[in-house]
Design an enzyme around this catalytic site. Sequence first.
Site, PDB file in Angstrom:
ATOM      1  CD  GLU A   1      10.298  -5.050  -7.977  1.00  0.00           C
ATOM      2  OE1 GLU A   1       9.371  -5.879  -7.927  1.00  0.00           O
ATOM      3  OE2 GLU A   1      10.290  -3.988  -7.340  1.00  0.00           O
TER       4      GLU A   1
ATOM      5  CD1 TRP B   1      -0.128  -1.431   3.192  1.00  0.00           C
ATOM      6  CD2 TRP B   1       0.583   0.686   3.294  1.00  0.00           C
ATOM      7  NE1 TRP B   1       0.641  -1.307   4.321  1.00  0.00           N
ATOM      8  CE2 TRP B   1       1.098  -0.009   4.411  1.00  0.00           C
ATOM      9  CE3 TRP B   1       0.898   2.037   3.158  1.00  0.00           C
ATOM     10  CZ2 TRP B   1       1.904   0.600   5.380  1.00  0.00           C
ATOM     11  CZ3 TRP B   1       1.711   2.652   4.104  1.00  0.00           C
ATOM     12  CH2 TRP B   1       2.201   1.930   5.207  1.00  0.00           C
ATOM     13  CG  ASN B   2       5.072   1.194   0.744  1.00  0.00           C
ATOM     14  OD1 ASN B   2       4.675   0.378  -0.084  1.00  0.00           O
ATOM     15  ND2 ASN B   2       6.329   1.242   1.143  1.00  0.00           N
TER      16      ASN B   2
ATOM     17  CE  LYS C   1      -5.060  -9.419  -2.046  1.00  0.00           C
ATOM     18  NZ  LYS C   1      -4.550  -8.165  -1.425  1.00  0.00           N
TER      19      LYS C   1
ATOM     20  CD  GLU D   1      11.240  -3.761  -1.987  1.00  0.00           C
ATOM     21  OE1 GLU D   1      11.416  -3.603  -0.757  1.00  0.00           O
ATOM     22  OE2 GLU D   1      10.445  -3.104  -2.662  1.00  0.00           O
TER      23      GLU D   1
ATOM     24  CB  CYS E   1      10.915  -0.959   1.996  1.00  0.00           C
ATOM     25  SG  CYS E   1      10.992  -0.603   0.233  1.00  0.00           S
TER      26      CYS E   1
END
Length: 443
Positions: free
Chosen positions: A423, A116-117, A140, A216, A250
């Site tokens: 990524e 969500w961040n 998802k 991650e 993160c």
Amino acid sequence: HVTDCNADDCERAIKAASDAFPVWSETTAAKRGALLMTWHQKIKENVDLLAHLLTLEQGKILSEAKGEIHYGASFIKWFAAEAERAYGDVIPSNHPDKRMTVVKQPIGVCAAITPWNFPNAMITRKIAPALAAGCTIVLKPSDETPYSALALAYLAEEAGFPKGVINVVTAKDPVPIGEVLTSSPMVRKISFTGSTRVGKWLMERSAPTLKKLSLELGGNAPLIVFEDADMDMAIEGAISSKFRNNGQTCICSNRILVQDTVYEEFQSRLAEKTGQMKYGSGFESENSLGPLINKKALEKVSGLVEDAIAKGARLASQSDDDRNGLFFAPAVLTGVTPEMEIFSEEIFGPVAPLYKFSTDEEAVDLANDTRYGLAAYFYTRDLSRAWKIAEKLEYGMIGVNETAISNASAPFGGIKESGFGREGSKYGIDEYLNVKYVCFGIR
């Protein structure tokens, strides 16, 4: 309100992705890239609407939300070009009647599970390379931020992506969806951003079908300020890194380590700037910070601060504005030690804990004293020290005199219990490709 999908819905999404894969994987790289660029353009045309939606459901200030939309779109543009660069090799033969080649092919149906961040950028960072490689996707998104995902999918449909290539499964309970995604033999790859605990669960559940994984996971980033640092740069970097997205990133500075000779100056200046920060609605331009994501997050941050103070830390700066809701006033903690919970826990909130060190060796030991290894930062004007410290820090990404390290052309990912896989960059598309060796006999 959005649809609360169940396991059967997820199975149908996987089937749709599987049915679409043969045609999509045989679509030329040039055409896949062109569709990605059209999607990119659609996003750029709707930056304001997408950012408004993001602030509504996630809470970050509107300027940061707009920045995220641009950042997320950059991955689509990058991988649109990378689609035509998934090169193979011709290997010099060890025998005159053999020719050896290597080709790269899309891995198949992929699942992406996003947090969500950064509800826009975490999606594009996973979906764009998968689509560029020729894979189809089941996404998802977090149940906290489903609308950003659905908006991206709508724009992808508008851009012309065939049905079944991108599938979104929204659900309040992630466990049944995760069980289907990990157990399905049709899903060949899972990319997940989230907690280390859930990452380990996904890895364990994926073992029977030996899926390829990109994980991650959690972070505990140190930011080290050496005595020869440019103090203005270090203060600016600490503020930017620590308080971006209200500390809910993160790779934000989770532990700020300051050399004893400059500790007092640094903490005084940081506390002064932090005390000037305003927080409140993300739609009010004077605010630097919005609310935390939910009550559980607020309780966690409050608990970490209370534990640190009970064990001897001191609040050097925090607003006395005791407003209701999910707001937490930005704070600076001094006198923090490794014995406090805040040293080993990912804060995910606007709290800057300061630790004191004396030598380079002590700084490195403190920085590496964690099971995580995602990102680390340090400030110094000594080139020799910069090389040595960068090599000794056990992290997947290092910022030297810089905390804004993320961009589409650079590899993003960690080591240790922060996961594996990358990524972004030229390495990002390889996560969605199989390497196939083809040997020709020419007798």
